[in-house]
Design a protein around this motif. Structure first.
Motif, short mmCIF file in Angstrom:
data_model
loop_
_atom_site.label_atom_id
_atom_site.label_comp_id
_atom_site.label_asym_id
_atom_site.label_seq_id
_atom_site.Cartn_x
_atom_site.Cartn_y
_atom_site.Cartn_z
N ILE A 128 0.76 -1.28 -0.15
CA ILE A 128 0.01 -0.01 -0.04
C ILE A 128 0.83 1.30 -0.05
CG2 ILE A 128 -1.63 1.29 1.18
CD1 ILE A 128 -2.41 -1.37 2.50
N HIS A 129 2.11 1.19 0.67
CA HIS A 129 2.63 2.44 0.88
C HIS A 129 3.46 2.91 -0.22
CE1 HIS A 129 6.22 4.85 2.44
NE2 HIS A 129 5.65 5.06 3.46
N ALA A 130 4.00 1.77 -0.97
CA ALA A 130 4.50 2.18 -2.40
C ALA A 130 3.93 2.65 -3.44
CB ALA A 130 5.07 0.67 -2.82
N VAL A 131 2.35 2.40 -3.65
CA VAL A 131 1.49 2.96 -4.70
C VAL A 131 0.96 4.24 -4.11
CG1 VAL A 131 1.24 0.71 -5.84
CG2 VAL A 131 -0.41 1.65 -3.87
N ALA A 132 0.63 4.31 -2.74
CA ALA A 132 0.04 5.50 -2.18
C ALA A 132 1.00 6.70 -2.02
CB ALA A 132 -0.47 5.24 -0.89
N ARG A 133 2.22 6.38 -1.90
CA ARG A 133 3.22 7.13 -1.77
C ARG A 133 3.35 8.15 -2.92
NH1 ARG A 133 7.92 7.47 -3.47
NH2 ARG A 133 8.24 5.03 -3.50
N LYS A 134 3.36 7.32 -4.14
CA LYS A 134 3.45 7.87 -5.52
C LYS A 134 2.23 8.69 -6.02
CE LYS A 134 4.37 4.04 -7.92
NZ LYS A 134 4.52 3.03 -8.93
N ALA A 135 0.93 8.19 -5.39
CA ALA A 135 -0.10 8.80 -5.75
C ALA A 135 -0.19 10.17 -4.99
CB ALA A 135 -1.30 7.95 -5.43
N ILE A 136 0.09 10.15 -3.90
CA ILE A 136 0.06 11.54 -2.99
C ILE A 136 0.99 12.54 -3.53
CG2 ILE A 136 0.62 12.42 -0.83
CD1 ILE A 136 -0.57 10.01 0.42
#
Length: 673
Positions: A217-225
């Motif tokens: 989750i962290h990997a994709v959410a960080r990029k999205a944010i």
């Protein structure tokens, strides 16, 4: 599955701590329901704890969130105090919404949880509006909108995704895919392999991850944010996390794949993350046990606080419908509502020009005002040129043409208004408001009340009614004022002339509550004397257009044209007619109507909409009740017959109330001794 160590020891443990707090709160609520201490429909979050625990750890405290009725994990992770959450579950005055919202409508603007909606998918357009306001104000904040896989098939979500992509809004749409849309499996309801793959169709980024794994989750959410904060637009993020029980508390699980359910329970994220922290030596058993004990103690305290708190006072029942309780129908109103009198020179201009002038003044006076709607920009300038010239003068940032997406238009206006903006949304034709009635009636109207007064929705919706101008037919000619009036929380304005159209619209834009101004095409090209410059007409102040002593005629919008024509005919027959133009339906100037009827003893209420169930019936019933024994005749009303609006012009002419019909009904009332 990635290593939790990649997140760093401190963050990995912090995410687990939040997951434990979520789970402990979730379980305590279910225990209360099982014991009968609580009573409501509840949607557990078991299996999805890692999603908000991870995503919210990447946000700043002042970033925003919108979620759906499966809310407990999202609101806990966003930082709302557990005492406030639990007190709301118990319906107490100390709850997040003073006990007036409940578990499906938790609102906590102090922690950035702006809206929880009980309507599937409805939060997405509002989230787009929140993000729009932050983008227009240049704050750098992002908005996270959470919803389930079932909501991904709702039209409002499609409209919000498309609008957000077109405007490159700083919003992350998080589909928490628990593989069931209520009682229907993902495979049964969705033909595509994933929700994230749909992003390509909107021209936006899409990512899928394992929603049980904080590292994924962290990997994709960080990029999205990062993408949102840097101005590169929205992301559709799909987090797959199998549901661990039925749709709602107490629901059966016969519809679920039993083998998959058993596997999901065995590898539940709370268990697996705990074990991974131990395996990767990021925490010890004693440290994790302490975290768990701390969460239990915090929830114990929150529950005790909730039980000990007082229920809301009965005076709260009608508070927070509007900013001022005096605006509710039949409430005592100030004798002199605020009014800004005109001072400019008079010019003879059309109703449409007056509407355009009001918007230009509002845009010029207040940088928080902006317009949005279909085809409102130049050279089109709207279908009747109501907004012509405004985008050229004020720019496309403040006069925003939208896709044909009524739910997105109204939802975006709602969200933006909650962040300090004053949107003026155009719904091209009044009939089309029905496409957006969820946003209008369930959200714009109710958010102040459901939040216990913690949020406000100061939007203005302009909408054209094309009735009685020839050949528009059943789907473009209606007036929906009685629909709107039946929904507490909406203010309804129906000007009959250019002077009022300008002054009422400026008042609506400044009003703290959602206002709907219905503009009649039949009035749009009529001419009146209108002052230059800024002035307002108070909402809830009727106009006595003509004084008389035999009968009162009451109407609004284009109905006033027929009333004036009928008054002339009645005058020629020797009758003295008093005419009242309501101007606004909510707030209602009942005092003015009542005083007139006490003087004349007779009243005929005329309205353009269907007579059956129309607004005239409400006003007639109230007058008949209050003035029984003081009237010289029964209260009369005159609306359209109970049929659809016809196309043929001879049938349309027979459908709408007209001067001869008013004279006929008024004469009958005048015949009573």
């Amino acid at each position: 599955m990635g290593k939790l160590a990649e997140l760093g020891c401190e963050k990995a443990v912090a995410i687990y701590r939040m997951m434990v707090r979520i789970a402990e709160c979730d379980q305590r609520i279910q225990q209360g329901l099982a014991a009968g201490d609580l009573q409501f429909q509840y949607y557990p979050a078991g299996g999805q704890e890692a999603i908000p625990a991870t995503i919210m750890s990447l946000l700043n405290p002042d970033d925003l969130a919108v979620t759906t009725y499966r809310v407990i994990h999202d609101i806990v992770a966003k930082g709302t105090p557990l005492r406030e959450i639990m007190a709301e579950m118990y319906g107490k005055a100390t709850g997040t919404c003073k006990g007036k919202g409940g578990p499906m409508h938790l609102t906590a603007p102090d922690s950035g949880l702006m809206v929880t909606t009980g309507i599937v998918g409805a939060g997405a357009p509002i989230a787009a509006g929140l993000a729009l306001a932050e983008a227009m104000q240049g704050t750098g904040r992002v908005t996270v909108c959470s919803f389930g896989d079932g909501a991904a098939n709702i039209g409002a979500v499609h409209e919000a995704l498309n609008l957000s992509a077109v405007w490159k809004l700083p919003v992350i749409f998080v589909c928490q895919n628990n593989l069931y849309a209520e009682y229907t499996s993902f495979a049964e309801s969705t033909a595509s392999d994933s929700i994230a793959s749909r992003a390509a169709g909107y021209g936006m980024a899409g990512e899928q991850c394992d929603g049980t794994d904080p590292a994924s989750i962290h990997a994709v959410a960080r990029k999205a944010i990062e993408r949102a904060r840097s101005g590169h637009g929205p992301t559709l993020l799909e987090c797959v996390a199998p549901r661990l029980q039925g749709h709602a508390f107490g629901s059966d699980i016969a519809h679920m794949d039993q083998a998959a359910l058993a596997q999901a329970k065995a590898t539940a994220p709370l268990k697996s993350v705990r074990q991974r922290l131990l395996d990767e030596r990021l925490a010890t058993e004693a440290e994790l046990a302490a975290i768990e004990a701390e969460a239990r103690a915090e929830v114990d305290d929150a529950q005790q606080f909730a039980v000990a708190s007082a229920a809301p006072d009965l005076s709260e029942l009608q508070q927070d419908v509007f900013a001022d309780i005096g605006d509710t129908p039949y409430a005592a109103r100030p004798s002199s509502p605020d009014e800004i009198s005109p001072s400019g020179a008079l010019r003879r201009i059309t109703f449409g020009m007056a509407v355009n002038e009001a918007m230009a003044i509002a845009l010029d006076r207040d940088p928080s005002v902006f317009l949005l709607g279909e085809d409102i920009h130049d050279p089109a300038g709207g279908i009747v040129k109501a907004t012509v010239g405004l985008s050229s003068r004020f720019g496309l940032d403040r006069v925003r043409p939208t896709p044909i997406s009524e739910q997105a238009i109204v939802g975006a206006a709602i969200g933006a208004s909650m962040r300090g903006m004053k949107p003026v949304a155009e719904i091209m034709v009044n009939d089309f408001a029905m496409v957006a009635m969820d946003q209008i009636a369930n959200h714009a109207a109710k958010l102040r009340y459901m939040s216990g007064g913690r949020t406000a929705v100061p939007i203005t919706i302009r909408s054209l009614t094309a009735g009685n101008v020839g050949s528009f037919g059943a789907q473009h000619s209606q007036m929906l004022e009685s629909w709107f009036a039946h929904t507490p929380g909406l203010k309804i304005v129906a000007p009959s002339n250019a002077y009022d159209a300008k002054g009422l619209l400026l008042a609506c834009i400044d009003d703290p509550d959602p206002c709907i101004q219905i503009e009649a095409m039949r009035c749009f090209f009529s001419h009146d004397d209108v002052p230059e410059g800024h002035y307002t007409i108070p909402l809830g102040k009727a106009a006595i257009r003509q004084e008389g002593h035999d009968i009162t005629l009451v109407s609004y919008s284009w109905g006033m044209q027929e009333v004036h024509a009928a008054s002339t005919l009645l005058g020629e027959a020797g009758h003295s007619v008093e005419i009242i133009d309501l101007r606004t339906i909510v707030p209602l100037d009942y005092a003015a109507v009542r005083a007139s009827v006490l003087k004349t003893g007779r009243i005929l209420i005329v309205h353009p909409a269907t007579e059956f169930g129309g607004f005239g019936a409400e006003l007639a019933a109230k007058l008949q009740h209050d003035l029984f024994g003081k009237l010289k005749a029964p209260v009369g009303r005159y609306g359209a017959p109970y049929t659809c609006i016809p196309f043929a012009q001879n049938l349309e002419a027979a459908y709408f109330p007209n001067a001869s019909g008013i004279v006929e009904r008024a004469t009958a009332l005048l015949g009573y001794i």
